[in-house]
Design a protein around this motif. Structure first.
Motif, PDB file in Angstrom:
ATOM      1  N   VAL A  89       7.058   2.746  10.932  1.00  0.00           N
ATOM      2  CA  VAL A  89       5.626   2.708   9.833  1.00  0.00           C
ATOM      3  C   VAL A  89       5.267   4.644  10.295  1.00  0.00           C
ATOM      4  O   VAL A  89       5.838   4.518  11.103  1.00  0.00           O
ATOM      5  N   ARG A  90       4.793   4.350   8.743  1.00  0.00           N
ATOM      6  CA  ARG A  90       4.806   6.085   9.669  1.00  0.00           C
ATOM      7  C   ARG A  90       2.238   6.254   9.466  1.00  0.00           C
ATOM      8  O   ARG A  90       2.675   5.588   8.562  1.00  0.00           O
ATOM      9  N   MET A 227      -9.094   8.535   1.017  1.00  0.00           N
ATOM     10  CA  MET A 227      -7.922   8.081   1.771  1.00  0.00           C
ATOM     11  C   MET A 227      -7.379   7.167   2.202  1.00  0.00           C
ATOM     12  O   MET A 227      -6.732   6.793   2.806  1.00  0.00           O
ATOM     13  N   ALA A 228      -8.880   6.657   3.012  1.00  0.00           N
ATOM     14  CA  ALA A 228      -8.591   5.664   4.231  1.00  0.00           C
ATOM     15  C   ALA A 228      -8.326   4.419   3.978  1.00  0.00           C
ATOM     16  O   ALA A 228      -8.639   4.354   2.656  1.00  0.00           O
ATOM     17  N   ASP A 229      -7.463   4.002   4.933  1.00  0.00           N
ATOM     18  CA  ASP A 229      -6.954   2.733   4.487  1.00  0.00           C
ATOM     19  C   ASP A 229      -8.011   1.660   5.344  1.00  0.00           C
ATOM     20  O   ASP A 229      -7.753   0.941   5.192  1.00  0.00           O
ATOM     21  N   ALA A 230      -7.948   2.467   6.469  1.00  0.00           N
ATOM     22  CA  ALA A 230      -8.886   1.676   7.555  1.00  0.00           C
ATOM     23  C   ALA A 230     -10.149   2.401   8.421  1.00  0.00           C
ATOM     24  O   ALA A 230      -9.379   3.601   7.998  1.00  0.00           O
ATOM     25  N   ILE A 231     -11.021   2.311   8.404  1.00  0.00           N
ATOM     26  CA  ILE A 231     -11.568   3.437   9.194  1.00  0.00           C
ATOM     27  C   ILE A 231     -12.315   2.469  10.308  1.00  0.00           C
ATOM     28  O   ILE A 231     -12.529   1.105   9.631  1.00  0.00           O
ATOM     29  N   VAL A 232     -11.751   3.156  11.321  1.00  0.00           N
ATOM     30  CA  VAL A 232     -12.060   2.307  13.306  1.00  0.00           C
ATOM     31  C   VAL A 232     -13.524   2.877  13.742  1.00  0.00           C
ATOM     32  O   VAL A 232     -13.015   4.386  13.930  1.00  0.00           O
ATOM     33  N   ILE A 233     -14.480   2.278  14.128  1.00  0.00           N
ATOM     34  CA  ILE A 233     -15.585   3.301  14.251  1.00  0.00           C
ATOM     35  C   ILE A 233     -15.264   2.866  16.315  1.00  0.00           C
ATOM     36  O   ILE A 233     -15.120   1.383  16.312  1.00  0.00           O
ATOM     37  N   ASN A 234     -14.539   3.925  16.657  1.00  0.00           N
ATOM     38  CA  ASN A 234     -14.240   4.137  18.119  1.00  0.00           C
ATOM     39  C   ASN A 234     -15.761   3.930  19.145  1.00  0.00           C
ATOM     40  O   ASN A 234     -16.420   4.203  18.862  1.00  0.00           O
ATOM     41  N   PRO A 259     -13.003   3.741  -6.469  1.00  0.00           N
ATOM     42  CA  PRO A 259     -12.646   2.712  -7.435  1.00  0.00           C
ATOM     43  C   PRO A 259     -11.143   2.380  -6.445  1.00  0.00           C
ATOM     44  O   PRO A 259     -10.846   2.593  -5.325  1.00  0.00           O
ATOM     45  N   ALA A 260     -10.967   1.058  -7.223  1.00  0.00           N
ATOM     46  CA  ALA A 260      -9.632   0.514  -6.626  1.00  0.00           C
ATOM     47  C   ALA A 260      -8.588   1.065  -6.164  1.00  0.00           C
ATOM     48  O   ALA A 260      -7.604   2.518  -6.608  1.00  0.00           O
ATOM     49  N   LYS A 261      -7.786   0.924  -5.453  1.00  0.00           N
ATOM     50  CA  LYS A 261      -6.370   1.753  -4.690  1.00  0.00           C
ATOM     51  C   LYS A 261      -5.041   1.742  -5.533  1.00  0.00           C
ATOM     52  O   LYS A 261      -5.152   0.038  -5.995  1.00  0.00           O
ATOM     53  N   LYS A 262      -4.620   1.920  -5.276  1.00  0.00           N
ATOM     54  CA  LYS A 262      -3.435   1.652  -5.755  1.00  0.00           C
ATOM     55  C   LYS A 262      -2.132   0.578  -5.594  1.00  0.00           C
ATOM     56  O   LYS A 262      -1.744   0.100  -5.850  1.00  0.00           O
ATOM     57  N   SER A 263      -2.510   1.005  -4.224  1.00  0.00           N
ATOM     58  CA  SER A 263      -1.232   0.004  -3.146  1.00  0.00           C
ATOM     59  C   SER A 263      -1.739  -1.654  -3.323  1.00  0.00           C
ATOM     60  O   SER A 263      -0.940  -2.505  -2.944  1.00  0.00           O
ATOM     61  N   GLY A 264      -3.385  -2.019  -4.138  1.00  0.00           N
ATOM     62  CA  GLY A 264      -3.892  -2.847  -3.481  1.00  0.00           C
ATOM     63  C   GLY A 264      -4.344  -3.494  -2.224  1.00  0.00           C
ATOM     64  O   GLY A 264      -4.840  -4.179  -3.003  1.00  0.00           O
ATOM     65  N   TRP A 265      -4.684  -2.725  -2.407  1.00  0.00           N
ATOM     66  CA  TRP A 265      -4.515  -3.161  -0.832  1.00  0.00           C
ATOM     67  C   TRP A 265      -6.293  -2.591  -0.471  1.00  0.00           C
ATOM     68  O   TRP A 265      -6.843  -1.558  -1.224  1.00  0.00           O
ATOM     69  N   LEU A 293       1.704  -6.314   2.946  1.00  0.00           N
ATOM     70  CA  LEU A 293       1.250  -6.675   1.104  1.00  0.00           C
ATOM     71  C   LEU A 293       2.002  -5.561   0.380  1.00  0.00           C
ATOM     72  O   LEU A 293       2.716  -4.974  -0.642  1.00  0.00           O
ATOM     73  N   THR A 294       2.368  -4.365   0.956  1.00  0.00           N
ATOM     74  CA  THR A 294       2.525  -3.377  -0.165  1.00  0.00           C
ATOM     75  C   THR A 294       4.407  -2.991   0.053  1.00  0.00           C
ATOM     76  O   THR A 294       4.783  -2.781  -0.585  1.00  0.00           O
ATOM     77  N   LYS A 295       5.009  -3.976   0.952  1.00  0.00           N
ATOM     78  CA  LYS A 295       6.338  -4.468   1.022  1.00  0.00           C
ATOM     79  C   LYS A 295       6.510  -4.912  -0.382  1.00  0.00           C
ATOM     80  O   LYS A 295       7.769  -4.733  -0.957  1.00  0.00           O
ATOM     81  N   VAL A 296       5.648  -5.649  -0.351  1.00  0.00           N
ATOM     82  CA  VAL A 296       6.529  -6.876  -0.989  1.00  0.00           C
ATOM     83  C   VAL A 296       6.021  -6.050  -2.796  1.00  0.00           C
ATOM     84  O   VAL A 296       6.314  -6.601  -3.867  1.00  0.00           O
ATOM     85  N   ASN A 297       4.422  -6.238  -2.809  1.00  0.00           N
ATOM     86  CA  ASN A 297       4.224  -5.060  -4.455  1.00  0.00           C
ATOM     87  C   ASN A 297       5.158  -3.824  -4.279  1.00  0.00           C
ATOM     88  O   ASN A 297       4.976  -3.191  -5.516  1.00  0.00           O
ATOM     89  N   ASN A 298       5.869  -3.803  -3.408  1.00  0.00           N
ATOM     90  CA  ASN A 298       6.658  -2.304  -3.497  1.00  0.00           C
ATOM     91  C   ASN A 298       6.325  -0.518  -3.246  1.00  0.00           C
ATOM     92  O   ASN A 298       6.622  -0.059  -2.942  1.00  0.00           O
ATOM     93  N   TYR A 299       5.323  -0.986  -3.064  1.00  0.00           N
ATOM     94  CA  TYR A 299       3.818   0.481  -3.326  1.00  0.00           C
ATOM     95  C   TYR A 299       4.522   1.107  -1.974  1.00  0.00           C
ATOM     96  O   TYR A 299       4.786   2.444  -2.146  1.00  0.00           O
ATOM     97  N   PHE A 300       4.956   0.716  -1.347  1.00  0.00           N
ATOM     98  CA  PHE A 300       5.393   0.786   0.524  1.00  0.00           C
ATOM     99  C   PHE A 300       6.742   1.767  -0.323  1.00  0.00           C
ATOM    100  O   PHE A 300       6.734   3.002   0.276  1.00  0.00           O
ATOM    101  N   PHE A 301       7.608   1.811  -0.939  1.00  0.00           N
ATOM    102  CA  PHE A 301       9.062   1.504  -1.260  1.00  0.00           C
ATOM    103  C   PHE A 301       8.339   3.239  -2.123  1.00  0.00           C
ATOM    104  O   PHE A 301       9.088   4.340  -2.018  1.00  0.00           O
TER     105      PHE A 301
END
Lengths: 362, 362
Positions: A89-90, A227-234, A259-265, A293-301
């Motif tokens: 995972v990157r 772009m962010a999938d997560a915002i973490v406040i340090n 808008p909603a993300k293509k990844s469904g996330w 989530l994204t490996k099931v909906n194939n978005y990852f690949f």
């Protein structure tokens, strides 16, 4: 140090009694000899596959080299590594300077290795070209992680262009993966265009924030939040916890505007402390859920395929430009042409046409 | 229509009594003959300088042509026009479909001509390539402006790429300015990348909005708001006035989130109605204030110089890519290479290298 004019001092050596060399000449020669041995691409590849860190580092050095012979060799090693890469995972980690990226990566990386993962920490930092001090150059801020045998930390490559720096990091990912690293963290500063490049090579994009210090909603570049999938406040520790909680809510609201993300996330917001380690484990849990989530909906690949294609086209486009702008004839006439265009002596299009004719006629 | 088998009907012509041709053959020949006469670039240039609309339209047709002979001639005309161009204000107008761009331009354009200005209305609409119906194709929505002798409306050029379409519009601006048009309105749809292209050719960028219809803050592309010098909420008439006022306040707040502009200009928000003409005059007053500010602080002139340079480099980069991707050898191997890259059979960088070697060896 014989035969040198000695100053008058009680600390002087008496003639005939010279102190031993601080560095053993024999050792120097041995190291130099060792450095001269250029392992073949096959040797490097087998070393990498066996998890040999020296082989990995040497292959990365080839990738980062500007020598064209090295480039060919690097491509051989990378292509050999390809079938053994990709099982990872990157994770991209961005944030403005001062947000605590290094201390976060130290805490997060140690958590990952404690889970049995092998963590490679890379960076894309185009500014390193100018300052020669990359954001990951200062390993002292990751003093535990650097000692961890399941972690590999490599500072940013340097190069003339962001495209070049990013390409080298992208290639290094493949080498690290073939070497057995299953979690790749890629750090970049949240200014300029570098986060777009990093976004194009990672599966998950994490935006690190702190409260106050001008790093609130206002100062943020809109594109990065998108772009962010997560915002973490340090730095949610001590007196800061309540402010961090408020900031979390504010970001949560702001994220709704996108808008909603293509990844469904649905991007998450959370707080953490790199000191108390509060919230660090949760960051990995979030990423784990994302992967499920994204490996099931194939978005990852699908995304990885798209990214591969993107890097091919980017490399081509970058190289076409480099070839043109480094052409000696073009370099001679470029400045005068730019001036003429700026002063409306020639239309931008006619000027472009003229330069292109010069370039293609040869 | 003699010698044709006639159906049985009372409306049939009797043999020997044929009706006259609906279109005079002589007139057709005359027009065809006229179209065959290709005025020289010199004739076109003098025509344009004299304010001749036919000469202008013909020169624009040359600019839009894909014929390489036409390209050379177009460049001659444009270069001749250059010293007579640039004395204008270029205004970009964007907004999603349904926001009322055409009716706004009709009302705004008529206001401008009533002030004694000469108004050219152009468009950048890459979708016109596919639909062959450009956003300005439907001149019926500007039925007053189209009859105004001080207005010139030209639909969007079409082309394979946005870059091509935008370039043609940028060149058309020069021709219109040399022809005496002092106010250039450039329309584009607020989706995709076209507004970036338009932003790179205008002095002032106006974002047209309406309330409701999903076109509120949420649906907006962040990049567009960042570019806007003014946000104008259209259709502020009837029951809509109060909602439009509220939307205006919301946008005003949202604009505060953006960093200050290099121009020193603080983006404005206002409402208008293309039907009641309320607020239309104020739009021009806003632009006038902008021009006063940016001509004093020199931003206006610096930006135009930068834009000229941008278009030169853009044209070069676009052409380098076109040359590469249209190369027959590249076209043959491209698809297979893309597949191999997507499936990790070859690294994106090695693949790029291979294609580039094929290209440059010839």
């Amino acid at each position: 140090m014989p035969n040198k004019k000695l100053p008058h001092s009680a600390l002087n050596e008496k003639p005939g009694i010279s102190s031993p060399e601080a560095i053993s000449a024999a050792a120097v020669e041995h190291i130099q000899q060792f450095r001269k041995i250029q392992p073949s691409s096959n040797e490097l590849f087998s070393g990498i596959l066996a998890g040999n860190i020296t082989a990995l580092s040497r292959a990365i050095t080839l990738v980062e080299s500007t020598n064209t012979n090295h480039l060919a060799k690097a491509n051989e090693v990378i292509n050999a590594c390809l079938p053994h890469a990709n099982k990872s995972v990157r994770i991209g980690i961005t944030g403005v300077p001062g947000v605590g990226k290094s201390t976060f990566i130290e805490a997060f990386g140690l958590h990952l290795t404690s889970l049995g993962k092998k963590v490679a920490v890379l960076a894309v930092d185009p500014s390193s070209t100018i300052s020669h001090g990359s954001i990951l150059g200062d390993k002292t801020r990751m003093e535990e992680l650097v000692k961890d045998k399941n972690a590999y930390i490599r500072p940013s490559a340097s190069g003339e262009t962001l495209g070049g720096v990013a390409r080298k990091t992208r290639e290094t990912i493949t080498l690290c993966e073939a070497c057995g690293f299953d979690t790749i963290l890629i750090e970049t500063v949240g200014v300029g265009q570098s986060e777009t490049a990093v976004h194009s090579m990672v599966d998950f994009f994490l935006l690190l924030k702190i409260t106050g210090a001008g790093d609130d909603l206002q100062g943020i570049k809109r594109g990065i939040m998108e772009m962010a999938d997560a915002i973490v406040i340090n730095k949610a520790d001590g007196d800061n916890i309540r402010k961090a909680q408020l900031a979390k809510l504010e970001f949560k609201r702001a994220l709704h505007l996108f808008p909603a993300k293509k990844s469904g996330w649905i991007p998450t917001t959370s707080t953490c402390s790199s000191i108390s380690h509060e919230g660090i484990a949760e960051v990995w849990e979030t990423i784990h859920k994302f992967l499920e989530l994204t490996k099931v909906n194939n978005y990852f690949f699908e995304k990885r395929k798209e990214q591969n294609q993107y890097w091919m086209l980017e490399t081509i486009n970058e190289q076409l430009k480099t070839n043109f702008y480094n052409n000696p004839e073009i370099q001679v006439s470029m400045n005068a042409t730019k001036k003429a265009v700026q002063n409306d002596e020639i239309s931008p299009f006619a000027a472009a046409q003229k330069l292109l004719e010069t370039y293609f006629k040869k």
